[in-house]
Design a protein around this motif. Structure first.
Motif, short mmCIF file in Angstrom:
data_model
loop_
_atom_site.label_atom_id
_atom_site.label_comp_id
_atom_site.label_asym_id
_atom_site.label_seq_id
_atom_site.Cartn_x
_atom_site.Cartn_y
_atom_site.Cartn_z
N LEU A 1 12.31 9.27 6.68
CA LEU A 1 12.18 7.81 6.65
C LEU A 1 12.85 7.14 7.83
O LEU A 1 13.94 7.53 8.24
CB LEU A 1 12.79 7.26 5.34
N ASN A 2 12.19 6.11 8.35
CA ASN A 2 12.73 5.38 9.49
C ASN A 2 12.60 3.88 9.23
O ASN A 2 11.50 3.33 9.28
CB ASN A 2 11.96 5.79 10.75
N PRO B 1 13.37 11.82 1.41
CA PRO B 1 13.90 10.72 2.24
C PRO B 1 14.16 11.14 3.69
O PRO B 1 14.47 10.29 4.52
CB PRO B 1 15.20 10.34 1.53
N THR C 1 10.92 -1.37 0.20
CA THR C 1 9.97 -0.53 0.92
C THR C 1 10.18 0.94 0.54
O THR C 1 9.22 1.70 0.44
CB THR C 1 10.12 -0.63 2.46
N CYS C 2 11.44 1.31 0.30
CA CYS C 2 11.76 2.70 -0.01
C CYS C 2 11.15 3.11 -1.35
O CYS C 2 10.50 4.15 -1.45
CB CYS C 2 13.27 2.88 -0.01
N TYR D 1 7.39 3.31 -1.01
CA TYR D 1 6.96 4.56 -0.36
C TYR D 1 6.82 5.69 -1.39
O TYR D 1 5.77 6.32 -1.51
CB TYR D 1 7.99 4.91 0.72
N LEU E 1 9.22 -0.18 6.82
CA LEU E 1 9.67 1.21 6.76
C LEU E 1 8.55 2.14 7.23
O LEU E 1 7.39 1.98 6.85
CB LEU E 1 10.05 1.56 5.32
N GLU E 2 8.96 3.12 8.02
CA GLU E 2 7.99 4.12 8.46
C GLU E 2 8.32 5.44 7.79
O GLU E 2 9.49 5.81 7.68
CB GLU E 2 8.09 4.27 9.99
N GLY E 3 7.31 6.14 7.30
CA GLY E 3 7.54 7.42 6.64
C GLY E 3 6.51 8.45 7.06
O GLY E 3 5.46 8.11 7.60
N LEU F 1 17.99 5.60 2.05
CA LEU F 1 17.77 5.15 3.42
C LEU F 1 18.89 5.58 4.36
O LEU F 1 18.67 5.76 5.56
CB LEU F 1 17.60 3.62 3.46
#
Ligand SMILES: [Zn+2]
Lengths: 341, 234
Positions: free
Chosen positions: A29-30, A26, A315-316, A319, A18-20, A128
């Motif tokens: 988030l990618n 949220p 991952t969320c 983060y 996950l990229e943030g 997400l």
């Protein structure tokens, strides 16, 4: 910020990236990859998850799944900012594989490690796919291992309103599916066969429990289905599998929807969310949506791939937890019966 | 060569660092699984104390069992992920071999016994000639009475001048009374500091294996489960 997540609490070996942006929201988030190596076929021959078989498979699969997740995300290990993993609740031997892998990654790469609660992760799957979703809301987490009704006051701040007193909803689906001679896992099998059945064919009992309770109980319902089948069989009666499956499913959905909406009105929240494997059930989604609409309540749920056990949700939470509370200690033990409060 | 040794396969849990064959840091706890789960934190601390970076590590050695299934998986998983992410070789050390290696220069044969379940033990017999430790019997798993009978029948005891055999491992502690009743003064129970696998010994054995090219790809590294099919569970 790039977070890798590992999930091995039951029978899926899963890794996601996950990229943030680093904001506590949220919206930026990618999800770059979400790889799940399912063991369903392996456990089907036993009619359920065999813990030792699951743990062995996790050890064999973990590196290839990590590699695939990195590859799909288009990142390499030095790009990773932090690593998160489920530390409970779940099968202890299975949890330990992903947790040990995450700790080793953290030390090897000299990055923070974040231990994640699996139930919290299921709820976060909603963020997400719904970047505008914000707490507070009520979330129903239903799967083979849990049935919890949770008030998500804020990120990292929860109130468990109710939980199952016996079987989890998904467990009841599995057991009834077996009694009906349907495939494992039972949830999708019952969902599918019910589409051709009459949900009012048999009136199975709904366990609403005492007034004001948000707890669930599904073992009585399961028993009455089994008894119904036994009685029909001994009387030489013809039974309709679709009718019984649909009637059983209706009884489960009725209770889940009723309590979720009552919880929403108690908490004065206009939003309810679904999470967990059973949240993929089409009848539950439909019924909740219809009855929520009557009350002006908005319903959110993740797509099926994020309802089943996966690492994207891990991952969320990783983060948000890293931003809010920082990293977890490297001696964090696996916690098979971890709760949310 | 800087090698990390990991053992979580029995009742102990430990980690060690060696530098060119010298032990520079070692941690071993003879308690429950809890300490195995904390080994990566211990490694982190050891590296900081030595002023080493993970990039300084050149090899990983891990005991792969036989032993506790769940326990072994902790160390094996840590080893494979370390090896994979640092891109350094991993060597797999059989726990029975590691326990036997605790006692070089012993003038009598040794038999490590590692508890499986109830009265079942993993075992093997080793003959020792100076620093050369040779396994004289297949790795096996069986009931303690069968293992002791087999030792009597095969005559391993007579491989030494004073007709004795030394038992090591947690099985030697658990079944001490039974062993002594059956073999009388021919049985020697190893002292406590020889009983369990040591991460430093695992590291040193692993280094020799790495030098000999005996390494395992991190994707293929799995515990050495003996005798029980996966479906039967722990
Ligand atoms: Zn789950």
């Amino acid at each position: 910020m790039i977070i890798i997540g590992i999930e091995t609490s039951c029978d899926e070996t899963a890794v996601a990236v996950l990229e943030g942006t680093g904001d506590l929201s949220p919206s930026g988030l990618n999800l770059r990859s979400n790889i799940i190596a399912s063991q369903v076929k392996l456990h089907r021959q036993f009619g359920g998850v065999v813990p030792e078989v699951a743990s062995r498979k996790h050890v064999e699969t973990i590196i290839p799944v990590i590699e695939k997740a990195l590859d799909k995300a288009g990142v390499t290990l030095p790009d990773i900012t932090a690593v998160s993993a489920t530390y409970g609740p779940g099968l202890v031997g299975a949890v330990l594989v992903g947790l040990s892998a995450a700790k080793a990654l953290a030390v090897a790469l000299n990055i923070p490690f974040i231990g994640v609660n699996h139930i919290e992760a299921h709820m976060y799957a909603n963020f997400l796919e719904h970047p505008h979703l914000r707490p507070p809301f009520v979330c129903l987490v239903v799967s083979g291992g849990h049935s919890d009704l949770i008030y998500l006051r804020d990120y990292g701040d929860y109130e468990v309103l109710g939980r199952t007193r016996d079987d989890a909803a998904g467990e009841a689906f599995d057991k009834v599916a077996r009694a009906l001679g349907l495939d494992y896992p039972g949830g999708p099998a019952i969902d599918e066969v019910s589409k051709g059945g009459n949900p009012s064919a048999v009136r199975f009992p709904r366990a609403f429990l005492e007034a004001g309770s948000y707890d669930f109980s599904f073992s009585g319902l399961k028993t009455s289905v089994v008894n119904y089948l036994a009685k029909a069989q001994s009387g030489g009666e013809e039974i309709s599998v679709p009718d019984i499956a649909a009637s059983f499913q209706e009884a489960v959905v009725d209770v889940l929807v009723d309590k979720t909406l009552k919880a929403a009105s108690k908490k004065h929240t206009p939003i309810v969310a679904l999470a967990g494997g059973v949240a993929a059930n089409s009848r539950l989604r439909q019924e909740l949506y219809l009855r929520a609409q009557e009350r002006g309540v908005d319903v959110k749920y993740p797509s099926p791939i994020l309802c089943t056990d996966n690492a994207a949700m891990v991952t969320c939470v990783g983060y948000f937890q890293l931003l809010l509370k920082g990293s977890s200690p490297l001696d964090l033990p696996a916690s098979p019966s971890l709760s949310l409060e | 060569m800087r090698v990390v040794g990991i053992d979580t396969s029995t009742f102990t849990g430990g980690i060690a660092l060696i530098d060119n064959g010298q032990i520079v840091s070692e941690f071993n706890a003879y308690i429950t699984r809890r300490n195995s789960e904390g080994l990566m934190g211990v490694l982190d601390r050891m590296l900081k104390d030595l002023d080493w970076n993970t990039k300084d590590l050149e090899g990983i050695a891990v005991s792969v069992g036989p032993g506790s299934f769940t326990g072994t998986r902790i160390g094996v998983t840590m080893a494979k992920v370390l090896g994979y992410s640092l891109n350094i070789p991993i060597s797999a050390v059989v726990t029975l071999d590691a326990v036997a290696a605790n006692v070089p220069f012993m003038k009598i044969p040794v038999c490590p016994l590692i508890c499986a379940r109830r009265n079942i033990v993993y075992n093997a017999v080793y003959n020792i000639d100076g620093s050369d430790i040779q396994r004289a019997a297949e790795y096996s798993v069986g009931k303690i009475d069968e293992v002791i009978n087999n030792i009597k029948e095969k005559g391993y005891i007579y491989n030494s001048e004073d007709c004795k055999i030394m038992f090591l491992g947690d099985g030697a502690v658990r079944h001490k009374q039974f062993i002594q009743e059956n073999l009388m003064e021919q049985a020697v129970i190893g002292p406590p500091w020889y009983l369990g696998p040591k991460p430093s010994v695992v590291a040193i054995m692993g280094q020799s294996k790495i030098n000999a090219g005996d390494i395992t790809d991190p994707r293929d590294l799995v515990p050495f489960y003996m005798g029980k099919s996966s479906a039967e569970g722990t």
